[in-house]
Motif scaffolding. Structure first.
Motif, PDB file in Angstrom:
ATOM      1  N   GLY A 130     -14.557  13.587  -1.942  1.00 11.38           N
ATOM      2  CA  GLY A 130     -13.741  14.586  -2.058  1.00 11.38           C
ATOM      3  C   GLY A 130     -12.664  14.939  -2.957  1.00 11.38           C
ATOM      4  O   GLY A 130     -11.625  15.650  -3.163  1.00 11.38           O
ATOM      5  N   ASP A 131     -13.218  13.741  -4.230  1.00 10.88           N
ATOM      6  CA  ASP A 131     -11.998  13.664  -5.532  1.00 10.88           C
ATOM      7  C   ASP A 131     -12.861  14.677  -6.407  1.00 10.88           C
ATOM      8  O   ASP A 131     -12.317  14.474  -7.284  1.00 10.88           O
ATOM      9  N   CYS A 132     -14.143  15.869  -6.400  1.00 10.39           N
ATOM     10  CA  CYS A 132     -14.437  16.709  -7.771  1.00 10.39           C
ATOM     11  C   CYS A 132     -12.944  16.688  -8.557  1.00 10.39           C
ATOM     12  O   CYS A 132     -13.502  16.982  -9.705  1.00 10.39           O
ATOM     13  N   ALA A 133     -12.037  17.693  -7.935  1.00  8.68           N
ATOM     14  CA  ALA A 133     -10.625  17.909  -8.465  1.00  8.68           C
ATOM     15  C   ALA A 133     -10.441  16.947  -9.514  1.00  8.68           C
ATOM     16  O   ALA A 133      -9.932  16.935 -11.070  1.00  8.68           O
ATOM     17  N   LYS A 134     -10.929  15.863  -9.246  1.00  9.79           N
ATOM     18  CA  LYS A 134     -10.123  14.577 -10.254  1.00  9.79           C
ATOM     19  C   LYS A 134     -10.515  14.110 -11.527  1.00  9.79           C
ATOM     20  O   LYS A 134     -10.076  14.103 -12.456  1.00  9.79           O
ATOM     21  N   LEU A 135     -12.284  14.986 -10.964  1.00  7.29           N
ATOM     22  CA  LEU A 135     -13.010  14.609 -12.897  1.00  7.29           C
ATOM     23  C   LEU A 135     -12.552  15.249 -13.333  1.00  7.29           C
ATOM     24  O   LEU A 135     -12.143  17.108 -14.166  1.00  7.29           O
ATOM     25  N   VAL A 136     -12.476  14.821 -14.713  1.00 10.44           N
ATOM     26  CA  VAL A 136     -12.059  15.503 -16.607  1.00 10.44           C
ATOM     27  C   VAL A 136     -12.920  15.882 -17.080  1.00 10.44           C
ATOM     28  O   VAL A 136     -12.580  16.442 -18.444  1.00 10.44           O
ATOM     29  N   GLY A 137     -14.175  15.323 -16.742  1.00  9.93           N
ATOM     30  CA  GLY A 137     -15.170  14.966 -17.998  1.00  9.93           C
ATOM     31  C   GLY A 137     -16.157  14.431 -17.197  1.00  9.93           C
ATOM     32  O   GLY A 137     -15.797  13.473 -16.931  1.00  9.93           O
ATOM     33  N   VAL A 138     -17.651  14.312 -17.559  1.00 15.42           N
ATOM     34  CA  VAL A 138     -18.865  14.177 -17.405  1.00 15.42           C
ATOM     35  C   VAL A 138     -19.420  13.851 -18.164  1.00 15.42           C
ATOM     36  O   VAL A 138     -19.067  13.990 -19.611  1.00 15.42           O
ATOM     37  N   VAL A 143     -26.932   1.618  -3.656  1.00 14.03           N
ATOM     38  CA  VAL A 143     -26.538   2.900  -3.587  1.00 14.03           C
ATOM     39  C   VAL A 143     -25.382   2.912  -2.042  1.00 14.03           C
ATOM     40  O   VAL A 143     -24.163   3.046  -2.273  1.00 14.03           O
ATOM     41  N   GLN A 144     -25.394   1.819  -1.327  1.00 10.66           N
ATOM     42  CA  GLN A 144     -23.813   1.687  -0.309  1.00 10.66           C
ATOM     43  C   GLN A 144     -23.007   0.885  -0.786  1.00 10.66           C
ATOM     44  O   GLN A 144     -22.051   1.011  -0.708  1.00 10.66           O
ATOM     45  N   ARG A 145     -23.164  -0.188  -1.567  1.00  9.54           N
ATOM     46  CA  ARG A 145     -21.742  -1.257  -2.162  1.00  9.54           C
ATOM     47  C   ARG A 145     -21.171  -0.611  -2.871  1.00  9.54           C
ATOM     48  O   ARG A 145     -19.983  -0.098  -3.003  1.00  9.54           O
ATOM     49  N   VAL A 146     -22.141   1.103  -4.018  1.00 10.32           N
ATOM     50  CA  VAL A 146     -21.516   1.466  -5.008  1.00 10.32           C
ATOM     51  C   VAL A 146     -20.321   2.452  -4.227  1.00 10.32           C
ATOM     52  O   VAL A 146     -19.847   3.105  -4.432  1.00 10.32           O
ATOM     53  N   LEU A 147     -21.312   3.356  -3.394  1.00  7.22           N
ATOM     54  CA  LEU A 147     -20.891   4.168  -2.759  1.00  7.22           C
ATOM     55  C   LEU A 147     -18.893   3.344  -1.826  1.00  7.22           C
ATOM     56  O   LEU A 147     -17.915   4.418  -2.035  1.00  7.22           O
ATOM     57  N   GLY A 148     -18.989   2.442  -1.959  1.00  6.33           N
ATOM     58  CA  GLY A 148     -18.047   1.124  -1.210  1.00  6.33           C
ATOM     59  C   GLY A 148     -16.982   1.355  -2.335  1.00  6.33           C
ATOM     60  O   GLY A 148     -16.214   1.296  -1.742  1.00  6.33           O
ATOM     61  N   LYS A 149     -17.222   0.840  -3.369  1.00  2.95           N
ATOM     62  CA  LYS A 149     -16.199   0.407  -4.349  1.00  2.95           C
ATOM     63  C   LYS A 149     -15.856   2.153  -5.105  1.00  2.95           C
ATOM     64  O   LYS A 149     -14.704   1.168  -5.676  1.00  2.95           O
ATOM     65  N   VAL A 150     -16.797   2.736  -4.928  1.00  2.00           N
ATOM     66  CA  VAL A 150     -16.065   4.753  -5.654  1.00  2.00           C
ATOM     67  C   VAL A 150     -14.919   4.428  -4.672  1.00  2.00           C
ATOM     68  O   VAL A 150     -13.646   4.767  -5.004  1.00  2.00           O
ATOM     69  N   ALA A 151     -15.492   4.716  -3.177  1.00  5.36           N
ATOM     70  CA  ALA A 151     -14.377   4.971  -2.195  1.00  5.36           C
ATOM     71  C   ALA A 151     -13.552   4.011  -2.504  1.00  5.36           C
ATOM     72  O   ALA A 151     -12.089   3.924  -1.326  1.00  5.36           O
ATOM     73  N   LEU A 183     -10.861   5.289  -5.323  1.00  8.51           N
ATOM     74  CA  LEU A 183     -10.613   6.600  -4.504  1.00  8.51           C
ATOM     75  C   LEU A 183      -9.011   6.067  -3.438  1.00  8.51           C
ATOM     76  O   LEU A 183      -8.656   7.338  -3.242  1.00  8.51           O
ATOM     77  N   GLY A 184      -9.232   4.738  -2.457  1.00  9.18           N
ATOM     78  CA  GLY A 184      -8.362   5.267  -1.662  1.00  9.18           C
ATOM     79  C   GLY A 184      -9.158   5.325  -0.040  1.00  9.18           C
ATOM     80  O   GLY A 184      -7.738   5.505   0.457  1.00  9.18           O
ATOM     81  N   LYS A 185     -10.119   5.734  -0.395  1.00 13.72           N
ATOM     82  CA  LYS A 185     -10.949   5.964   0.784  1.00 13.72           C
ATOM     83  C   LYS A 185     -12.406   5.729   1.387  1.00 13.72           C
ATOM     84  O   LYS A 185     -13.137   5.462   1.700  1.00 13.72           O
ATOM     85  N   PRO A 186     -11.919   4.051   2.030  1.00 19.32           N
ATOM     86  CA  PRO A 186     -13.043   3.467   2.196  1.00 19.32           C
ATOM     87  C   PRO A 186     -13.728   3.799   4.105  1.00 19.32           C
ATOM     88  O   PRO A 186     -14.659   3.482   3.667  1.00 19.32           O
ATOM     89  N   ASP A 187     -13.113   4.204   4.350  1.00 23.57           N
ATOM     90  CA  ASP A 187     -13.663   4.662   5.581  1.00 23.57           C
ATOM     91  C   ASP A 187     -14.736   6.111   5.469  1.00 23.57           C
ATOM     92  O   ASP A 187     -15.596   6.267   6.358  1.00 23.57           O
ATOM     93  N   ASP A 188     -13.951   7.061   4.380  1.00 27.17           N
ATOM     94  CA  ASP A 188     -15.141   7.402   4.007  1.00 27.17           C
ATOM     95  C   ASP A 188     -16.535   7.339   3.603  1.00 27.17           C
ATOM     96  O   ASP A 188     -17.245   8.134   3.990  1.00 27.17           O
ATOM     97  N   ALA A 189     -16.456   6.064   3.085  1.00 26.21           N
ATOM     98  CA  ALA A 189     -17.880   5.271   2.627  1.00 26.21           C
ATOM     99  C   ALA A 189     -18.911   5.396   3.439  1.00 26.21           C
ATOM    100  O   ALA A 189     -19.940   5.863   3.255  1.00 26.21           O
ATOM    101  N   ARG A 190     -17.696   4.339   4.323  1.00 27.97           N
ATOM    102  CA  ARG A 190     -19.114   4.367   5.991  1.00 27.97           C
ATOM    103  C   ARG A 190     -19.268   5.849   6.912  1.00 27.97           C
ATOM    104  O   ARG A 190     -20.701   5.569   7.060  1.00 27.97           O
ATOM    105  N   ARG A 191     -18.906   6.122   6.625  1.00 27.95           N
ATOM    106  CA  ARG A 191     -18.879   7.974   6.924  1.00 27.95           C
ATOM    107  C   ARG A 191     -19.897   8.491   6.539  1.00 27.95           C
ATOM    108  O   ARG A 191     -21.324   8.727   7.071  1.00 27.95           O
TER     109      ARG A 191
END
Length: 306
Positions: free
Chosen positions: A57-65, A130-138, A141-149
């Motif tokens: 949910g934080d696409c808006a925070k991306l400033v470059g890719v 993938v599960q671990r990286v998802l958790g780390k990125v979450a 971003l301050g969204k650990p519960d979203d990673a589990r979902r």
């Protein structure tokens, strides 16, 4: 100021203090990276990490890719900063990111850190990764519960695809080619693990690693019943020495991925459920007979392939 106003002001102040708490992440280099706060400006140099940030949910925070990040569509308008080997450092630094997310093999890591840029290196290869990286990125971003979902949704989608397969599709031996060198997706890779979940028999054993470079004779000897390959590598496949005799080639059981499908399949991130559905479609087609070739011609994207 009234009592309710004082209480509201106090709650806002506490919320501000909470959001300003430092975040420490141990990345896949083993390095501990501390961010003073939840980042507001993020650069991602790996498509799977770009997709993960957006899925959280934080696409808006991306400033470059990186140049290959093209999903979701909104990231296509962002500044493109090159790839693993040719990142535009000056352009990246000018974006003033709070953190840069990239792969462990990116050559630019040391230079960015020397310039004082916060770098978190993450390298998903297996499904557990993938599960671990998802958790780390979450966590970043301050969204650990979203990673589990999100992980539960991915895992459920893979299971659903497996449950829909007929028994005949579960017994096929498969060679999955990720590059014409040839590099294969072994059982230890996230692609191989999805194939395992679908019941397919990967000809590349786990001890060869996630994405081994094979002697083409290995594939001839293994004689797979089904081949999965990207459109850019498929053209000369039957002409390789000895490959005309492979069962998959003789029986026309070759699933050829168009570029958009290849992107879904090779990115270890939120779209793995979709990847499982694509592989399941291929297995069903192969179980029923010859697999139809794609009708869309292959066109290399601007900037070249990965």
């Amino acid at each position: 100021m009234t009592l309710p106003q004082l209480l509201a002001t106090g709650l806002l102040a506490l919320a501000g203090l909470a959001s300003a708490a430092p975040i420490t992440i141990k990345d896949d280099r083993g390095a501990s990276v501390t961010l003073p706060d939840t980042p507001r400006r993020i650069v991602s140099l790996l498509p799977s990490l770009t997709e993960t940030v957006c899925e959280l949910g934080d696409c808006a925070k991306l400033v470059g890719v990186d140049r290959f990040s093209d999903f979701p569509a909104s990231v296509r308008a962002l500044p493109k900063l090159g790839g693993l080997d040719d990142t535009g450092v000056e352009a990246l630094v000018a974006l003033k990111p709070d953190v840069v997310l990239l792969g462990v093999s990116a050559r630019v890591i040391d230079r960015l850190e020397a310039l004082g840029v916060k770098v978190i290196a993450l390298e998903p290869r297996s499904m557990a990764d993938v599960q671990r990286v998802l958790g780390k990125v979450a966590q970043v971003l301050g969204k650990p519960d979203d990673a589990r979902r999100i992980w539960n949704r991915i895992d459920g989608a893979i299971s659903f695809s497996a449950q829909q397969l007929p028994p005949a599709a579960r017994t096929l031996s498969v060679y999955y080619e990720v590059d014409a060198a040839p590099y294969a997706a072994g059982r230890a890779s996230f692609i191989g693990e999805i194939l395992d979940r679908l019941g397919a028999k990967n000809i590349v054993p786990p001890e060869l690693g996630p994405f081994p470079k094979l002697n083409p004779e290995f594939v001839v000897r293994a004689d797979p019943q089904l081949i999965m390959v990207g459109q850019r590598s498929a053209g000369g496949l039957p002409q390789r020495p000895g490959w005309a005799g492979i069962r998959a080639v003789k029986d026309k059981k070759i699933c050829v991925w168009v570029p958009a499908e290849s992107d879904v399949l090779v990115r270890p991130g939120p779209r793995m459920g979709e990847a499982a559905a694509l592989m399941a479609r291929c297995l069903r087609q192969a179980a029923a007979g010859p697999v139809p070739l794609p009708t869309t011609p292959f066109n290399a994207p601007a900037g070249g392939m990965r």
